[in-house]
Structure formats: structure tokens, C-alpha cells
Design an enzyme around this catalytic site. Structure first.
Site, short mmCIF file in Angstrom:
data_model
loop_
_atom_site.label_atom_id
_atom_site.label_comp_id
_atom_site.label_asym_id
_atom_site.label_seq_id
_atom_site.Cartn_x
_atom_site.Cartn_y
_atom_site.Cartn_z
N TYR A 21 0.86 -1.14 0.04
CA TYR A 21 -0.04 -0.05 0.09
C TYR A 21 0.90 1.20 0.05
O TYR A 21 1.16 1.99 1.10
CB TYR A 21 -0.92 0.01 1.04
CG TYR A 21 -2.18 1.00 1.13
CD1 TYR A 21 -2.13 1.96 2.41
CD2 TYR A 21 -2.97 1.04 0.38
CE1 TYR A 21 -3.17 2.78 2.39
CE2 TYR A 21 -3.88 2.34 0.27
CZ TYR A 21 -4.07 2.93 1.57
OH TYR A 21 -5.07 4.01 1.65
N ARG A 28 -1.54 8.00 -3.90
CA ARG A 28 -2.52 6.84 -3.22
C ARG A 28 -3.71 7.67 -2.70
O ARG A 28 -3.84 8.62 -2.46
CB ARG A 28 -1.67 6.41 -1.95
CG ARG A 28 -2.24 4.98 -1.51
CD ARG A 28 -1.52 4.55 -0.57
NE ARG A 28 -1.46 5.48 0.68
CZ ARG A 28 -0.87 5.35 2.00
NH1 ARG A 28 0.38 4.28 2.04
NH2 ARG A 28 -0.73 6.15 2.95
N ASP A 29 -4.63 6.94 -2.98
CA ASP A 29 -5.90 7.22 -2.30
C ASP A 29 -6.45 8.55 -3.09
O ASP A 29 -6.83 9.47 -2.54
CB ASP A 29 -5.73 7.59 -0.77
CG ASP A 29 -7.14 7.29 -0.10
OD1 ASP A 29 -7.50 7.81 1.06
OD2 ASP A 29 -7.87 6.57 -0.72
N SER A 42 -5.99 9.23 3.37
CA SER A 42 -4.71 8.14 3.41
C SER A 42 -3.83 8.51 2.39
O SER A 42 -3.20 7.50 1.78
CB SER A 42 -5.36 6.75 3.26
OG SER A 42 -6.18 6.43 4.25
N ASP A 66 -7.99 0.01 -2.59
CA ASP A 66 -8.77 1.35 -3.14
C ASP A 66 -8.32 1.65 -4.53
O ASP A 66 -8.90 2.31 -5.45
CB ASP A 66 -8.64 2.21 -2.38
CG ASP A 66 -9.26 2.14 -1.08
OD1 ASP A 66 -8.93 2.76 0.05
OD2 ASP A 66 -10.25 1.33 -0.79
N ASP A 84 -9.51 5.56 10.18
CA ASP A 84 -9.29 5.68 8.72
C ASP A 84 -9.15 6.96 8.27
O ASP A 84 -9.03 7.22 7.12
CB ASP A 84 -10.79 5.35 8.43
CG ASP A 84 -11.50 3.87 8.71
OD1 ASP A 84 -10.40 3.24 8.27
OD2 ASP A 84 -12.47 3.73 9.00
O1 LIG Z 1 -28.35 3.18 -8.05
N1 LIG Z 1 -27.79 4.12 -8.44
O2 LIG Z 1 -28.51 4.92 -9.20
C1 LIG Z 1 -26.68 4.32 -8.01
C2 LIG Z 1 -25.80 5.36 -8.80
C3 LIG Z 1 -24.73 5.77 -8.36
C4 LIG Z 1 -23.89 4.98 -7.62
O3 LIG Z 1 -22.72 5.32 -7.23
C5 LIG Z 1 -21.71 4.43 -6.41
O4 LIG Z 1 -22.09 4.78 -5.17
C6 LIG Z 1 -21.33 3.95 -4.20
C7 LIG Z 1 -21.80 4.41 -2.90
O5 LIG Z 1 -22.76 3.78 -2.56
C8 LIG Z 1 -19.74 4.44 -4.32
O6 LIG Z 1 -19.11 3.70 -3.49
C9 LIG Z 1 -18.18 4.32 -2.61
O7 LIG Z 1 -17.06 4.62 -3.40
C10 LIG Z 1 -15.99 5.55 -2.68
C11 LIG Z 1 -14.92 5.84 -3.07
O8 LIG Z 1 -15.58 7.00 -4.40
C12 LIG Z 1 -15.44 4.60 -1.57
O9 LIG Z 1 -14.70 5.39 -0.69
C13 LIG Z 1 -13.28 4.76 -0.22
O10 LIG Z 1 -13.70 3.77 0.73
C14 LIG Z 1 -12.40 3.09 1.06
C15 LIG Z 1 -12.94 2.12 2.21
O11 LIG Z 1 -13.93 1.50 1.59
C16 LIG Z 1 -11.45 4.11 1.62
O12 LIG Z 1 -10.20 3.13 2.19
C17 LIG Z 1 -11.02 4.94 0.30
O13 LIG Z 1 -10.26 6.00 1.17
C18 LIG Z 1 -12.36 5.80 0.02
O14 LIG Z 1 -12.27 6.73 -0.82
C19 LIG Z 1 -16.54 3.86 -0.58
O15 LIG Z 1 -16.05 2.95 -0.14
C20 LIG Z 1 -17.74 3.41 -1.70
O16 LIG Z 1 -18.76 2.82 -0.94
C21 LIG Z 1 -19.34 4.10 -5.72
O17 LIG Z 1 -18.18 4.69 -5.90
C22 LIG Z 1 -20.54 4.89 -6.66
O18 LIG Z 1 -19.89 4.42 -7.92
C23 LIG Z 1 -24.53 3.73 -7.12
C24 LIG Z 1 -25.96 3.60 -7.33
MG LIG Z 2 -8.70 4.21 3.81
#
Ligand SMILES: O=[N+]([O-])c1ccc(O[C@@H]2O[C@H](CO)[C@@H](O[C@@H]3O[C@H](CO)[C@@H](O[C@@H]4O[C@H](CO)[C@@H](O)[C@H](O)[C@H]4O)[C@H](O)[C@H]3O)[C@H](O)[C@H]2O)cc1
Ligand SMILES: [Mg+2]
Length: 364
Positions: free
Chosen positions: A86, A91-92, A98, A139, A318
């Protein structure tokens, strides 16, 4: 051979209680815990979890722990090593909490290869008889699917891809099995994301030469989803893949069709209590109401799933909730986020206590 006949890199191996995490618990947590929680905390310190090499400075831990495992195995144990790679430059890319030590603009790609990946490979080669299972770059590829609209991710994309291929080729050693990070059910499990994800992950796998050492994908790293739940939580509305097993059962055939016969491991370290305090499925930072989850096991009930594991060490933050901090990310300020929280990766005592109280199964 260091991988059991079944091909499951975790089969027949015992978990190594990660001394880094164990020392955090014994020195930082237990002294200030109420007496009633001390036994549970001691139990957590014995659970096998992944060691995060989130800076170049952490690489010596790999050598220290491999040497320790070697001596313990010489005395009859069957321990394996489990580490997280990682340290990608930039990153991130879609978040702030992070962000790492390497930057694309500061020769980060070359440093990642020569001072990080090559060094890790050199150490592992000195311990050819120890099973080493690696979680690769949480990620990063997932952000390439959903966050190309974020300038930093769009810019980082070619570097993430090229450096991941480099890592997969360089770490493709006989005693190593690698799992690419696959986000989680609430991230890549959506209909809109799962197809493009299958294409990208397979592309990377094939670009690396379909290496034997790339066993598959790790999901739910640093997230809170259940591995298997009978009733989907309301926050998952619209996504039939409401737990990690459903996500894996949908994702695996798409990957296989693209030439990537992936197996999976799932991070359940903070998935013990459902539902969590998430108000939206995208809440990822220090989510309130979480609890330590299922103990690591290869008894997954699904041939696609090699093991349930603890990757994110519960009790390490986090991300900071200090709004004046450079790495402050708004997600760590949301109502669902436990506050006040320290910087990502540092010890978060009150959160650790919450995880102990909410643990399921019970710890003691
Ligand atoms: O039905 N619909 O109409 C519809 C429309 C649009 C939709 O869009 C989706 O919505 C989702 C949320 O529900 C999004 O998911 C989230 O994306 C984030 C990054 O952008 C993640 O964040 C990371 O998390 C890591 C730890 O897990 C961290 O380490 C890291 O630092 C951190 O950046 C979240 O977990 C993750 O839950 C999807 O991108 C998105 O495409 C979905 C449905
Ligand atoms: Mg993280």
C-alpha cells in the site's frame, strides 16, 4: 510446495498474530481500558491480521516477521505471513485521509518500483519456504472504475495500472499469492460498475502475464459489509449485491469470462455488527456502531472464497476528523463518522473500545 493441494493459499496454515498490532493493543489500548474489556482486547491481539506496509519505512517489518515465522515454524508451527502492499504514488486519489508518501510529480513511480516493490521482493526471496499472502493496493483499481471524474484519479490511472502490473510480475514468486483489491459490494457491486471492473481487473491480470501468483481479489478492505446476510440492509437499496458473497458470486463469472479465474478473500475485521451506523453506503470513515467480525477462517462455505480475513486493523483510524488538518476528508466529518478521530493509521482508542463492545461473535 507452500500452497496446499486445494490451491487455497490459506489452507493448512495458521495465523500469525501480527506483533505490530498486538503491541498497539498491549501498550496503547489495554492500560486505559476498563477491567471488563481487557480480556476481549487480549483476545483481539491474538487474532491473525494483515500487516500494512503503508510506507517504505515499514518494509523492515516484513523481514522481522518472516524471520520470526521461520523460527516458529522450525519449532513446529505452520504460520503464514499476510501483508498489505500500500504505497502507490498519489495514493487514495479520490480521498484525502490516506494520502501516502509518494507523489507522481516527485518521481514516485520509480521510487515505488526500486525502493518499495523491489525491496519487498528481495526480502521475500530470502524466505522461500514461508507462505506469503499479499493484499495489493487497497482502493486503487476500484477508484479507476468509479472516480475517473476526479482529476487526481484520472491523472494517476496510467501509473496505478503500470505499477500494479510491475508489482504483480515482480512479486510473482513461488511462495507468494496475491489478491488485487476489489473495493466492496457497495462500490463495485453496482450493476453500473461490476462489468467495467471485470474488464479492468482482467486486463491488468493478463498484462502481468496471468501470473500463477495472482490468486484473485480481496474485497471489503477497510469497509464494514457483511460476508453473508439474509436480509439486505436498507442502505443497499438498488444493489442486489448487498453483501460480499453476493458481490463475489456475481463478479467471479464475469472475471472468468475475461480470462481471470479469480478466487477471493474478504475483510470481515469490522463487519461484526449489522447494520452499522452508516447513513449511506458510501460512508467509509470510522463508521460508528461497527464491531469486530468473524474470526479469520478458510471455512467460508463457498469454493470461490479462500478465506475470511482481518485486513484493516480495527482500532487504527481511517482518517482524522480535525477539519484544519492537511489530510482532513469530509467523509470523516459526516454524522456516521465517530469523532474526534486521529490521523489515518494511528491508534483510535475510543473506536477500539466500541469495536470490542460490538464484537460478534463475542471475543471471550
Ligand atoms: O443506483 N444508482 O443509481 C446508483 C448511482 C450511483 C452509484 O454510485 C456509487 O455509489 C457508491 C456508494 O454507494 C460508491 O461507492 C463508494 O465509493 C467510494 C470512493 O468513491 C468509496 O470510498 C473509499 O472507501 C475506502 C474504504 O472502503 C477508503 O479506504 C477510501 O479512502 C475511500 O475513498 C466507498 O467505500 C464506496 O462505498 C461508488 O463509487 C459509486 O459508483 C450507485 C448507485
Ligand atoms: Mg482508507
Amino acid at each position: 510446495a507452500t500452497t496446499a493441494a486445494t490451491g487455497n493459499p490459506f489452507a493448512g496454515k495458521d495465523w500469525y498474530a501480527n506483533p505490530y498490532y498486538s503491541s498497539e493493543i498491549h501498550t496503547l489500548a489495554i492500560p486505559s481500558l476498563p477491567a471488563s474489556l481487557k480480556p476481549a482486547a487480549s483476545a483481539v491481539a491474538k487474532v491473525g491480521s494483515f500487516v500494512w506496509m503503508d510506507t517504505r519505512a515499514k518494509i523492515p517489518l516484513l523481514e522481522t516477521y518472516l524471520a520470526d515465522i521461520k523460527s516458529k515454524n522450525a519449532a513446529g508451527s505452520k504460520l503464514m505471513a499476510t501483508f498489505v502492499v500500500y504505497d502507490l504514488p498519489d495514493r487514495d486519489c479520490a480521498a484525502l485521509a490516506s494520502n501516502g508518501e509518494l507523489a507522481i510529480d516527485k518521481d514516485g513511480a520509480n521510487i515505488y518500483k526500486t525502493e518499495y516493490i523491489d525491496k519487498i521482493a528481495a526480502i521475500i526471496k530470502k524466505y522461500p519456504n514461508i507462505k506469503v499472502n499479499l493484499a495489493m493496493e487497497p482502493d486503487s483499481l476500484a477508484n479507476m472504475i468509479t472516480n475517473m471524474g476526479v482529476a487526481k484519479c484520472a491523472r494517476a490511472a496510467p501509473y496505478y495500472e503500470e505499477l500494479t502490473v510491475y508489482a504483480l510480475k515482480t512479486l510473482n514468486l513461488p511462495n507468494v499469492d496475491m489478491y488485487l483489491d476489489g473495493g466492496h459490494a457497495g462500490w463495485l457491486g453496482w450493476d453500473a460498475n461490476i462489468g467495467p471492473a471485470a474488464k479492468l481487473y482482467s486486463k491488468v491480470y493478463k498484462a502481468a502475464g496471468s501470473p500463477r501468483g495472482v490468486r484473485g481479489i480481496v474485497t471489503n478492505v477497510s469497509n464494514y459489509n457483511p460476508y453473508r446476510i439474509s436480509t439486505c440492509s436498507s442502505i443497499t437499496q438498488g444493489n442486489k449485491n448487498c453483501d460480499e458473497e453476493r458481490f463475489i458470486n456475481s463478479f467471479a463469472p464475469l472475471l472468468r469470462a475475461e480470462g481471470f479465474p479469480a478466487h477471493f478473500i474478504v475483510d470481515v475485521g469490522r463487519s461484526g455488527k449489522q447494520p452499522t451506523g452508516q447513513q449511506a453506503w458510501g460512508d467509509w470513515c470510522n463508521v460508528s456502531g461497527a464491531g469486530f467480525g468473524l474470526r479469520p477462517t478458510t471455512n467460508t462455505g463457498n469454493d470461490l472464497v479462500d478465506a475470511l480475513v482481518w485486513v484493516k486493523p480495527g482500532g487504527e483510524s481511517d482518517g482524522t476528523s480535525d477539519q484544519s488538518a492537511v489530510r482532513y476528508d469530509g467523509f470523516c466529518g459526516k454524522p456516521s463518522a465517530f469523532k474526534p478521530a486521529p490521523e489515518a493509521g494511528t491508534w483510535f482508542q475510543a473506536y477500539f473500545e466500541m469495536l470490542l463492545k460490538n464484537a460478534n461473535p463475542a471475543l471471550v
